[in-house]
Design a protein around this motif. Structure first.
Motif, mmCIF file in Angstrom:
data_model
loop_
_atom_site.group_PDB
_atom_site.id
_atom_site.type_symbol
_atom_site.label_atom_id
_atom_site.label_comp_id
_atom_site.label_asym_id
_atom_site.label_seq_id
_atom_site.Cartn_x
_atom_site.Cartn_y
_atom_site.Cartn_z
ATOM 1 N N MET A 33 15.001 30.950 -16.037
ATOM 2 C CA MET A 33 14.166 31.640 -16.904
ATOM 3 C C MET A 33 14.847 31.934 -18.157
ATOM 4 N N ASP A 34 13.875 32.137 -19.237
ATOM 5 C CA ASP A 34 14.184 32.182 -20.604
ATOM 6 C C ASP A 34 13.975 33.774 -20.906
ATOM 7 N N HIS A 35 14.833 34.617 -20.957
ATOM 8 C CA HIS A 35 14.697 36.100 -21.105
ATOM 9 C C HIS A 35 14.232 36.442 -22.723
ATOM 10 N N GLU A 36 13.625 37.434 -22.898
ATOM 11 C CA GLU A 36 13.378 37.928 -24.039
ATOM 12 C C GLU A 36 13.370 39.532 -23.976
ATOM 13 N N PRO A 37 13.785 40.236 -25.196
ATOM 14 C CA PRO A 37 13.866 41.561 -25.213
ATOM 15 C C PRO A 37 12.646 42.281 -24.821
ATOM 16 N N VAL A 38 12.671 43.383 -24.211
ATOM 17 C CA VAL A 38 11.647 44.230 -23.972
ATOM 18 C C VAL A 38 11.162 44.828 -25.157
ATOM 19 N N ALA A 65 11.889 38.057 -18.010
ATOM 20 C CA ALA A 65 11.379 36.723 -18.329
ATOM 21 C C ALA A 65 10.195 36.536 -17.185
ATOM 22 N N ALA A 66 9.338 35.732 -17.390
ATOM 23 C CA ALA A 66 8.379 35.245 -16.432
ATOM 24 C C ALA A 66 8.094 33.780 -16.700
ATOM 25 N N VAL A 67 7.687 33.270 -15.440
ATOM 26 C CA VAL A 67 7.153 31.980 -15.297
ATOM 27 C C VAL A 67 5.605 32.053 -14.357
ATOM 28 N N GLU A 68 4.641 31.604 -14.877
ATOM 29 C CA GLU A 68 3.589 31.334 -14.070
ATOM 30 C C GLU A 68 3.634 30.089 -13.273
ATOM 31 N N LEU A 69 3.182 30.403 -12.025
ATOM 32 C CA LEU A 69 3.157 29.288 -11.240
ATOM 33 C C LEU A 69 1.745 28.457 -10.910
ATOM 34 N N GLY A 70 0.731 29.438 -11.205
ATOM 35 C CA GLY A 70 -0.593 28.828 -10.824
ATOM 36 C C GLY A 70 -1.507 29.973 -10.557
ATOM 37 N N THR A 71 -2.713 29.566 -10.000
ATOM 38 C CA THR A 71 -3.760 30.650 -9.411
ATOM 39 C C THR A 71 -4.169 29.848 -8.048
ATOM 40 N N LEU A 72 -4.571 30.862 -7.256
ATOM 41 C CA LEU A 72 -5.140 30.471 -5.984
ATOM 42 C C LEU A 72 -6.179 31.654 -5.380
ATOM 43 N N ALA A 73 -7.358 31.298 -5.493
ATOM 44 C CA ALA A 73 -8.353 32.104 -4.879
ATOM 45 C C ALA A 73 -8.651 33.258 -5.665
ATOM 46 N N GLY A 74 -8.258 33.408 -6.985
ATOM 47 C CA GLY A 74 -8.669 34.231 -7.959
ATOM 48 C C GLY A 74 -7.526 35.079 -8.130
ATOM 49 N N THR A 75 -6.387 34.743 -7.620
ATOM 50 C CA THR A 75 -4.947 35.175 -7.612
ATOM 51 C C THR A 75 -3.934 34.637 -8.584
ATOM 52 N N GLU A 76 -3.349 35.123 -9.686
ATOM 53 C CA GLU A 76 -2.376 34.378 -10.552
ATOM 54 C C GLU A 76 -1.076 34.717 -9.544
ATOM 55 N N PHE A 77 -0.018 33.633 -9.509
ATOM 56 C CA PHE A 77 1.144 33.860 -8.732
ATOM 57 C C PHE A 77 2.349 33.177 -9.738
ATOM 58 N N GLY A 78 3.541 34.106 -9.530
ATOM 59 C CA GLY A 78 4.694 33.529 -10.366
ATOM 60 C C GLY A 78 5.922 34.243 -10.207
ATOM 61 N N ILE A 79 6.740 33.961 -10.968
ATOM 62 C CA ILE A 79 8.304 34.549 -10.684
ATOM 63 C C ILE A 79 8.437 35.511 -12.169
ATOM 64 N N TRP A 80 9.041 36.785 -11.830
ATOM 65 C CA TRP A 80 9.302 37.612 -12.808
ATOM 66 C C TRP A 80 10.855 38.078 -12.557
#
Length: 132
Positions: A22-27, A40-55
């Protein structure tokens, strides 16, 4: 605050969430309760109109106004304080690995993290309303 070159998760793939770099940035200054807080956030994709990822959030504190979201904490420790919302009093949730939580659009929150917190999030790609 995302890693644009991280590949989306495809059918049949597995991912060890707590090993994703994860690449962090200041708030943003308006959200920072502590000037050293990063996310930091990483988008992993979408499924059935829902975005999912890691924060992920480093140790520190920040303010936010939430979107519709369900998340599961996979690492770390912290709390989120929700200001009074839609007739409900203020409340605090303890966040530890295994915690699942739902946030509603418009909730005003204060996040305080004592050990870097990582979560998997699920949020609609468009708002159609929320159920109680």
């Amino acid at each position: 605050m995302s890693t644009p070159d991280f590949p989306h998760l495809l059918g049949g793939q597995a991912l060890r969430v707590n090993r994703v770099p994860m690449d962090h940035e200041p708030v943003a200054p308006a959200q920072a309760a502590d000037e050293t807080t990063t996310t930091a956030a990483v988008e992993l994709g979408t499924l059935a109109g829902t975005e999912f990822g890691i924060w992920e959030m480093a140790a520190g504190s920040m303010y936010d106004v939430e979107a519709e979201e369900i998340f599961v904490v996979t690492a770390g420790h912290g709390t989120v304080v929700i200001a009074p919302f839609e007739g409900h009093p203020a409340r605090t949730a303890d966040l530890v690995p295994g915690t699942i939580m739902r946030l509603s659009a418009g909730m005003q929150t204060t996040w305080t993290v004592t050990e870097p917190l990582r979560k998997i999030y699920f949020t609609p790609t468009h708002t159609t309303g929320s159920n109680p």
